[in-house]
Design a protein around this motif. Structure first.
Motif, PDB file in Angstrom:
ATOM      1  N   GLN A  88     -40.332  -5.887  51.065  1.00  0.00           N
ATOM      2  CA  GLN A  88     -39.312  -4.843  51.247  1.00  0.00           C
ATOM      3  C   GLN A  88     -39.258  -4.436  52.713  1.00  0.00           C
ATOM      4  O   GLN A  88     -40.290  -4.030  53.293  1.00  0.00           O
ATOM      5  CB  GLN A  88     -39.639  -3.622  50.381  1.00  0.00           C
ATOM      6  CG  GLN A  88     -39.367  -3.831  48.909  1.00  0.00           C
ATOM      7  CD  GLN A  88     -39.619  -2.554  48.113  1.00  0.00           C
ATOM      8  OE1 GLN A  88     -40.624  -1.905  48.311  1.00  0.00           O
ATOM      9  NE2 GLN A  88     -38.691  -2.225  47.207  1.00  0.00           N
ATOM     10  N   ARG A  89     -38.078  -4.565  53.296  1.00  0.00           N
ATOM     11  CA  ARG A  89     -37.855  -4.210  54.705  1.00  0.00           C
ATOM     12  C   ARG A  89     -38.885  -4.870  55.626  1.00  0.00           C
ATOM     13  O   ARG A  89     -39.438  -4.256  56.538  1.00  0.00           O
ATOM     14  CB  ARG A  89     -37.897  -2.689  54.888  1.00  0.00           C
ATOM     15  CG  ARG A  89     -36.770  -1.953  54.169  1.00  0.00           C
ATOM     16  CD  ARG A  89     -36.791  -0.478  54.550  1.00  0.00           C
ATOM     17  NE  ARG A  89     -35.629   0.200  53.980  1.00  0.00           N
ATOM     18  CZ  ARG A  89     -35.619   0.821  52.809  1.00  0.00           C
ATOM     19  NH1 ARG A  89     -36.725   0.830  52.081  1.00  0.00           N
ATOM     20  NH2 ARG A  89     -34.532   1.413  52.364  1.00  0.00           N
ATOM     21  N   SER A  98     -45.029  -5.546  49.919  1.00  0.00           N
ATOM     22  CA  SER A  98     -45.398  -4.382  49.139  1.00  0.00           C
ATOM     23  C   SER A  98     -46.068  -4.755  47.817  1.00  0.00           C
ATOM     24  O   SER A  98     -46.574  -3.884  47.119  1.00  0.00           O
ATOM     25  CB  SER A  98     -44.159  -3.510  48.867  1.00  0.00           C
ATOM     26  OG  SER A  98     -43.188  -4.258  48.145  1.00  0.00           O
ATOM     27  N   GLU A 134     -36.464  -4.326  39.875  1.00  0.00           N
ATOM     28  CA  GLU A 134     -35.011  -4.124  40.035  1.00  0.00           C
ATOM     29  C   GLU A 134     -34.662  -2.631  40.013  1.00  0.00           C
ATOM     30  O   GLU A 134     -33.838  -2.165  40.789  1.00  0.00           O
ATOM     31  CB  GLU A 134     -34.268  -4.877  38.937  1.00  0.00           C
ATOM     32  CG  GLU A 134     -34.227  -6.378  39.141  1.00  0.00           C
ATOM     33  CD  GLU A 134     -33.435  -7.070  38.049  1.00  0.00           C
ATOM     34  OE1 GLU A 134     -33.206  -6.429  36.982  1.00  0.00           O
ATOM     35  OE2 GLU A 134     -33.038  -8.234  38.236  1.00  0.00           O
ATOM     36  N   CYS A 151     -35.681  -1.177  43.365  1.00  0.00           N
ATOM     37  CA  CYS A 151     -34.743  -1.555  44.435  1.00  0.00           C
ATOM     38  C   CYS A 151     -33.426  -0.803  44.310  1.00  0.00           C
ATOM     39  O   CYS A 151     -32.821  -0.408  45.318  1.00  0.00           O
ATOM     40  CB  CYS A 151     -34.506  -3.077  44.380  1.00  0.00           C
ATOM     41  SG  CYS A 151     -35.949  -4.062  44.840  1.00  0.00           S
ATOM     42  N   ALA A 182     -33.861   2.574  45.723  1.00  0.00           N
ATOM     43  CA  ALA A 182     -33.990   2.555  47.185  1.00  0.00           C
ATOM     44  C   ALA A 182     -32.733   2.049  47.867  1.00  0.00           C
ATOM     45  O   ALA A 182     -32.670   2.015  49.102  1.00  0.00           O
ATOM     46  CB  ALA A 182     -35.185   1.693  47.581  1.00  0.00           C
ATOM     47  N   GLY A 183     -31.755   1.645  47.093  1.00  0.00           N
ATOM     48  CA  GLY A 183     -30.509   1.146  47.690  1.00  0.00           C
ATOM     49  C   GLY A 183     -30.646  -0.261  48.263  1.00  0.00           C
ATOM     50  O   GLY A 183     -29.940  -0.606  49.221  1.00  0.00           O
ATOM     51  N   LEU A 184     -31.538  -1.055  47.716  1.00  0.00           N
ATOM     52  CA  LEU A 184     -31.768  -2.415  48.202  1.00  0.00           C
ATOM     53  C   LEU A 184     -31.257  -3.425  47.180  1.00  0.00           C
ATOM     54  O   LEU A 184     -31.268  -3.172  45.977  1.00  0.00           O
ATOM     55  CB  LEU A 184     -33.264  -2.636  48.461  1.00  0.00           C
ATOM     56  CG  LEU A 184     -33.923  -1.694  49.482  1.00  0.00           C
ATOM     57  CD1 LEU A 184     -35.422  -1.966  49.551  1.00  0.00           C
ATOM     58  CD2 LEU A 184     -33.289  -1.869  50.864  1.00  0.00           C
ATOM     59  N   GLU A 185     -30.860  -4.604  47.710  1.00  0.00           N
ATOM     60  CA  GLU A 185     -30.401  -5.685  46.825  1.00  0.00           C
ATOM     61  C   GLU A 185     -31.555  -6.686  46.647  1.00  0.00           C
ATOM     62  O   GLU A 185     -32.165  -7.119  47.632  1.00  0.00           O
ATOM     63  CB  GLU A 185     -29.191  -6.378  47.441  1.00  0.00           C
ATOM     64  CG  GLU A 185     -28.621  -7.462  46.551  1.00  0.00           C
ATOM     65  CD  GLU A 185     -27.388  -8.121  47.156  1.00  0.00           C
ATOM     66  OE1 GLU A 185     -26.874  -9.086  46.567  1.00  0.00           O
ATOM     67  OE2 GLU A 185     -26.947  -7.636  48.216  1.00  0.00           O
ATOM     68  N   LEU A 186     -31.871  -7.007  45.420  1.00  0.00           N
ATOM     69  CA  LEU A 186     -32.991  -7.891  45.115  1.00  0.00           C
ATOM     70  C   LEU A 186     -32.536  -9.360  45.107  1.00  0.00           C
ATOM     71  O   LEU A 186     -31.561  -9.708  44.449  1.00  0.00           O
ATOM     72  CB  LEU A 186     -33.606  -7.516  43.758  1.00  0.00           C
ATOM     73  CG  LEU A 186     -34.767  -8.394  43.297  1.00  0.00           C
ATOM     74  CD1 LEU A 186     -35.952  -8.228  44.248  1.00  0.00           C
ATOM     75  CD2 LEU A 186     -35.179  -8.038  41.871  1.00  0.00           C
TER      76      LEU A 186
END
Length: 326
Positions: free
Chosen positions: A5-6, A10, A28, A31, A34-38
Motif C-alpha cells: 500500500q502506497r 503492509s 478489498e 482498500c 482508504a480510497g485505494l484501488e486493489l
C-alpha cells in the motif's frame, strides 16, 4: 500473500487456500475505506479472480531489479527534517493564533429602548428631591434665623440640594469684628468681603426630602396637565400659557425635551416615554403654601432667597426640573 500500500509492504504472510477468499474480501474492504484501488497479481491454478498472472521464472530472471544495494544517506536525514520543519511551521502558526486570537465581532448597536432606559436610569440616579417638600422647609428655616446680627442685616441666601445654604449679610452700621464676636457658632465659618459692605456666613442645612420616584410615573401629569395644576384660582389672571403670574407669584415652565436625541424608527417605541423640562417659580415667603402643592413630578435644584429693599418682604426664586410622559 504480500500486500503493498502506497509503496510500503503492509502484509506478508502465508494463508491457506481455503481462507484466501475471505482474506481478499477483507483487503478489498480496507482498500475501499482508504480510497485505494486493489490490483492483484498471482500464479497458480488454484487461485481465482487475479487481475494479472505471471510466471515464476520471471521472478528468477528479474530477481535483482529494484534491489537497493546501498541506502542513500540523504534519505533518512532529509525526510525527518522536513517532517520537523512542517511540524514547527504548523505548530507555530497554531501558537500564534492562540496567543493573538482574532478580535471578537463587534457587538450589535443598542436599540432605542435600551438607550432610553439607560438615559432614564442616569437621569433619576442623581439627587432629585421633591420641590413640594424641600422648598417650604428651606423657606421656613430662614424664618427661625435673626435677620439682624451685630449691625449686619440679612440680604440674600443661596441654597442647593445638599449642604448648608450660603447667607449674605449687608453692613448696617456694624463692623466685621463685632459680627465675628457676636455671631453664633451656627453662622461660622464667616467670610468678609473685600468691599467692606458684605460678608457671607453659613445658613440653614438642607433637610432630607423624598425624591422623584420613577415608579410613580404612571401618575405623572402631561405638560399641559401640569400647567393646569399649577394655575390655581389666584393665578387665573395669567395671559400667557407657559407663564403663570399673579400677585408676584410667577411660574415659568420651559417645554419638555426627550432624554435622548436619537430618532426612533417605526416600531421601536414601546409605551409612553419620560420627558424632562425645567421650571422656575418666583414668589414671596407668604406664598410658600403654593410650593407645598406642587405635584410629585417636580424636583428642586436650587432656592434663592432675598430680602427686598422696597419693603415687599422676603422674595424667593426656586428652580428645578419636571418629568412628564409624552
Amino acid at each position: 500473500m504480500v500486500l503493498v500500500q502506497r509503496g510500503a509492504v503492509s502484509l506478508d504472510q502465508e494463508i491457506a487456500l481455503n481462507a484466501l477468499a475471505g482474506k481478499r474480501d477483507e483487503i478489498e474492504d480496507g482498500c475501499a475505506k482508504a480510497g485505494l484501488e486493489l490490483a492483484t497479481l498471482g500464479y497458480g491454478a488454484q487461485l481465482h479472480a487475479v487481475d494479472e498472472s505471471f510466471d515464476l521464472r520471471e521472478m528468477l530472471v528479474a530477481r535483482k531489479v529494484g534491489l537497493i544495494k546501498k541506502v542513500p544517506v540523504a534519505v533518512p536525514t532529509t525526510v525527518p527534517l522536513l517532517v520537523i520543519l512542517a511540524a514547527v511551521f504548523f505548530g507555530g502558526k497554531q501558537l500564534i493564533d492562540v496567543l493573538n486570537p482574532p478580535p471578537p465581532p463587534p457587538a450589535p448597536p443598542p436599540t432605542f429602548m435600551q438607550e432610553y432606559e439607560s438615559a432614564v436610569m442616569r437621569t433619576l440616579a442623581a439627587p432629585a428631591p421633591l420641590a413640594s417638600q424641600l422648598a417650604p422647609k428651606l423657606l421656613a428655616s430662614f424664618g427661625a434665623q435673626e435677620t439682624n446680627v451685630a449691625g449686619w442685616q440679612f440680604q440674600k441666601a443661596s441654597c442647593s440640594i445638599a449642604g448648608p445654604c450660603v447667607v449674605t449679610y449687608k453692613r448696617q452700621g456694624g463692623t466685621f469684628k463685632e459680627f465675628d464676636a457676636r455671631a453664633p457658632e451656627s453662622l461660622h465659618p464667616v467670610v468678609f468681603n473685600h468691599d467692606g459692605w458684605h460678608l457671607t456666613a453659613r445658613g440653614p442645612e438642607v433637610a432630607v426630602a423624598e425624591r422623584v420616584a420613577l415608579g410613580e410615573q404612571k401618575t405623572w401629569p402631561t405638560q399641559q396637565a401640569l400647567i393646569k395644576t399649577l394655575q390655581n384660582d389666584p393665578q387665573k389672571l395669567s395671559t400667557k400659557l407657559d407663564t403663570l403670574d399673579s400677585h408676584g407669584y410667577v411660574v415659568d415652565i420651559k417645554p419638555a425635551e426627550r432624554l435622548i436625541q436619537r430618532q426612533p424608527t417605526a416600531g421601536e417605541v414601546q409605551g409612553p416615554l419620560v420627558q424632562r423640562g425645567t421650571w422656575q417659580i418666583d414668589g414671596y415667603k407668604w406664598q410658600s403654601a403654593l410650593l407645598a402643592r406642587l405635584p410629585d413630578n417636580m424636583a428642586l435644584d436650587s432656592l434663592d432667597v432675598e430680602l427686598k429693599e422696597d419693603g415687599t418682604g422676603v422674595h424667593f426664586t426656586a428652580k428645578g426640573k419636571y418629568y412628564v410622559l409624552n
